[in-house]
Motif scaffolding. Structure first.
Motif, PDB file in Angstrom:
ATOM      1  N   VAL A 187       0.663  -0.987   0.046  1.00  0.00           N
ATOM      2  CA  VAL A 187      -0.073   0.003   0.183  1.00  0.00           C
ATOM      3  C   VAL A 187       0.829   1.363   0.004  1.00  0.00           C
ATOM      4  N   THR A 188       1.778   1.271   0.580  1.00  0.00           N
ATOM      5  CA  THR A 188       2.868   2.424   0.778  1.00  0.00           C
ATOM      6  C   THR A 188       3.666   2.741  -0.434  1.00  0.00           C
ATOM      7  N   ALA A 189       3.932   1.614  -1.256  1.00  0.00           N
ATOM      8  CA  ALA A 189       4.599   1.753  -2.334  1.00  0.00           C
ATOM      9  C   ALA A 189       3.367   2.313  -3.428  1.00  0.00           C
ATOM     10  N   LEU A 190       2.427   1.862  -3.529  1.00  0.00           N
ATOM     11  CA  LEU A 190       1.381   2.403  -4.465  1.00  0.00           C
ATOM     12  C   LEU A 190       0.890   3.542  -4.148  1.00  0.00           C
ATOM     13  N   ALA A 194       2.160   6.813  -6.989  1.00  0.00           N
ATOM     14  CA  ALA A 194       1.017   7.437  -7.218  1.00  0.00           C
ATOM     15  C   ALA A 194       1.554   8.907  -7.326  1.00  0.00           C
ATOM     16  N   SER A 195       2.109   9.317  -6.310  1.00  0.00           N
ATOM     17  CA  SER A 195       2.668  10.753  -6.302  1.00  0.00           C
ATOM     18  C   SER A 195       3.740  11.077  -7.091  1.00  0.00           C
ATOM     19  N   TRP A 196       4.522   9.913  -7.507  1.00  0.00           N
ATOM     20  CA  TRP A 196       5.649  10.279  -8.476  1.00  0.00           C
ATOM     21  C   TRP A 196       4.784  10.220  -9.860  1.00  0.00           C
ATOM     22  N   ALA A 281      14.367   2.361   3.314  1.00  0.00           N
ATOM     23  CA  ALA A 281      14.920   1.404   4.164  1.00  0.00           C
ATOM     24  C   ALA A 281      14.539   1.576   5.542  1.00  0.00           C
ATOM     25  N   VAL A 282      14.473   2.805   5.859  1.00  0.00           N
ATOM     26  CA  VAL A 282      13.849   3.133   7.427  1.00  0.00           C
ATOM     27  C   VAL A 282      12.652   2.385   7.592  1.00  0.00           C
ATOM     28  N   PHE A 283      11.627   2.619   6.562  1.00  0.00           N
ATOM     29  CA  PHE A 283      10.422   2.160   6.791  1.00  0.00           C
ATOM     30  C   PHE A 283      10.426   0.516   6.558  1.00  0.00           C
ATOM     31  N   ALA A 305      -0.133  -0.820  10.505  1.00  0.00           N
ATOM     32  CA  ALA A 305      -1.139   0.056   9.769  1.00  0.00           C
ATOM     33  C   ALA A 305      -1.093   1.503  10.206  1.00  0.00           C
ATOM     34  N   ALA A 306      -0.793   2.144  11.301  1.00  0.00           N
ATOM     35  CA  ALA A 306      -0.631   3.201  11.895  1.00  0.00           C
ATOM     36  C   ALA A 306       0.567   4.010  11.232  1.00  0.00           C
ATOM     37  N   LEU A 307       1.667   3.225  11.021  1.00  0.00           N
ATOM     38  CA  LEU A 307       2.764   3.655  10.290  1.00  0.00           C
ATOM     39  C   LEU A 307       2.754   3.860   9.078  1.00  0.00           C
ATOM     40  N   THR A 308       1.876   2.871   8.247  1.00  0.00           N
ATOM     41  CA  THR A 308       1.699   2.986   6.957  1.00  0.00           C
ATOM     42  C   THR A 308       0.611   4.187   6.492  1.00  0.00           C
TER      43      THR A 308
END
Length: 371
Positions: A187-190, A194-196, A281-283, A305-308
Motif C-alpha cells: 500500500v505504501t509503495a502504491l 502515485a505521487s511520482w 530502508a527506514v520504513f 497500519a498506523a505507520l503505513t
C-alpha cells in the motif's frame, strides 16, 4: 539405584527476541545521517533538519522500547491522549504555545500526522488491553480522533485514521503477520508511486485532472519542481533543505513552507536516489522490527497500519517535517516491538504447559505478550 532426576531448569517460555532489528536500525539510521552530511558537503546543503529527524526517531524508538517493556497498555493510552491534545493545540491559532514550538499552529501536515499516531496508539491499547472496559474506552477514543480530523478539515487525516481503525479491527482475526505487513508495504509503495506519477504527468488525463483537484495545483507544481531537481541532481541531490531555494513555485509563493509536501519527492530532490532508498530502508526496518516483535500479531499489525497511514500522509503532505511526528513514529514502533518483563514466566510456574496442546503457529494472544 537410579539417580534422582534433576529439577527442571528455570527458563523463559518466550524465546529471547533477536537483536537483528536493532542492529539493522542502527545501520540504517546511521547511514541516513552520514549520507545527509555527504550530500550537504557536496552541495552546500543544510543537514541539520535531517540529523534532527534521525535523532528524534532514535530517541522515540528507544523510549518506546523502554516504556513498552514496563507498562505497554498504559503508555499507549497516555500517548494517544497526548498526541490528540498536541493535534488540537497545533490546529488552534495561538493555542498551545509549548506544543507549537515543535509543531507550528495551524499546520495541517502536523495535525494529520499527530492524529494518525494518536489513533494508532489508541487502537494498540484497545487491542492489547485485558478488561473490556479499557478496550471500549480506547476504541471510542479512536473514533473520537477520526471525528477530530473532520473538525480540522483534514480529509487525508480522517481517511488515514479510519483506515487504522478498520485495520485494527481486522487484525484481531489475522493470524499471519508477515502477509499483513507485506500488504501494508505494498500500500505504501502504491501511494508513493502515485505521487511520482502525478509529478511526472504520466497518468491518464481524466484521472490526473481529478487528482489535481484534490491535491491543488500548487502542490502538484511543487511535486513537479521536486521531480525536475531530482533529474538534475540524481546522485547527491540538490542538498538537504535547499528545495525552497531552488523551487520556482516556492520562490513565487508568499505562503509556502519551502517543502514539496511529499517525503519521497523531497528526498529525491534534496538527497538524490540514495536518499530515497534510505528513506525506504527506514520504513522497511520498522516493518522488519514489527515482524520480529515479541508482541501479539494484532498489536503488531495495528502499529504497522498506523505507520503505513503516516507514510501515506507524508507522501502527500509535510507531516515528517515536524519533530513531534518523527519522534512519535519511533515511539509507536518502539512500543510495538518491546518485550514486556511479564512475558518472562518460569516453566516451573506453569507445569500444566507440558500436557497442553501447542497452539497453531499463527495463533497469538491479544496483548503485548509473545507474538
Amino acid at each position: 539405584m537410579a539417580a534422582p532426576a534433576e529439577p527442571p531448569v528455570e527458563r523463559s517460555v518466550v524465546p529471547e527476541r533477536s537483536g537483528a532489528p536493532d542492529v539493522v536500525g542502527a545501520v540504517v539510521l546511521g547511514a541516513c545521517a552520514v549520507w545527509a552530511l555527504i550530500s550537504a558537503a557536496g552541495t552546500d546543503g543544510r543537514p541539520e533538519g535531517v540529523l534532527l529527524a534521525v535523532l528524534a526517531v532514535t530517541a522515540g524508538y528507544a523510549s518506546g522500547r523502554i516504556s513498552g517493556s514496563l507498562a505497554p497498555v498504559a503508555t499507549a493510552s497516555v500517548m494517544a491522549v497526548a498526541w490528540l491534545a498536541a493535534a488540537i493545540a497545533s490546529g488552534q491559532e495561538g493555542f498551545g504555545t509549548a506544543v507549537a514550538v515543535g509543531t507550528p499552529p495551524g499546520d495541517t501536515g502536523a495535525v494529520a500526522g499527530l492524529l494518525v499516531l494518536a489513533a494508532g496508539a489508541a487502537c494498540c491499547a484497545a487491542t492489547a488491553a485485558g478488561p473490556s472496559s479499557v478496550r471500549l474506552t480506547m476504541t471510542l477514543l479512536a473514533v473520537t480522533i477520526a471525528g477530530a480530523a473532520l473538525l480540522f478539515g483534514s480529509v487525508a487525516g480522517f481517511v488515514a485514521v479510519l483506515g487504522v481503525l478498520l485495520c485494527s479491527l481486522a487484525a484481531a482475526r489475522t493470524r499471519r503477520r508477515v502477509a499483513g505487513l507485506a500488504g501494508l508495504a505494498l500500500v505504501t509503495a502504491l501511494v508513493v508511486g502515485a505521487s511520482w506519477a502525478v509529478a511526472e504527468q504520466v497518468l491518464p488525463e481524466g484521472l490526473s485532472v481529478s487528482l489535481e483537484g484534490q491535491l491543488t495545483q500548487h502542490r502538484v507544481a511543487l511535486w513537479q519542481d521536486a521531480a525536475e531537481l531530482a533529474k538534475e541532481h540524481p546522485l547527491l541531490g540538490s542538498g538537504p533543505d535547499r528545495f525552497g531555494d531552488l523551487s520556482p513555485t516556492v520562490t513565487q509563493s508568499l505562503d509556502s513552507d519551502s517543502t514539496p509536501h511529499s517525503a519521497a519527492l523531497q528526498q529525491a530532490a534534496e538527497q538524490g536516489v540514495v536518499g530515497v532508498l534510505l528513506l525506504g530502508a527506514v520504513f522497511g526496518w520498522l516493518l522488519y522490527g514489527l515482524a520480529r516483535s515479541a508482541c501479539s500479531t494484532p498489536v503488531v499489525l495495528t502499529a504497522g497500519a498506523a505507520l503505513t497511514a503516516l507514510a501515506a500522509v507524508a507522501s502527500v503532505g509535510n507531516a515528517l517535517s515536524f519533530t513531534p511526528v518523527t519522534a512519535g513514529a519511533g515511539l509507536l514502533a518502539g512500543l510495538a516491538t518491546a518485550r514486556p518483563e511479564a512475558d518472562a514466566i518460569p516453566v516451573s510456574s506453569i507445569t500444566s504447559a507440558h500436557t497442553s496442546t501447542a497452539p497453531d503457529e499463527g495463533e497469538r494472544p491479544h496483548g503485548y505478550g509473545p507474538g
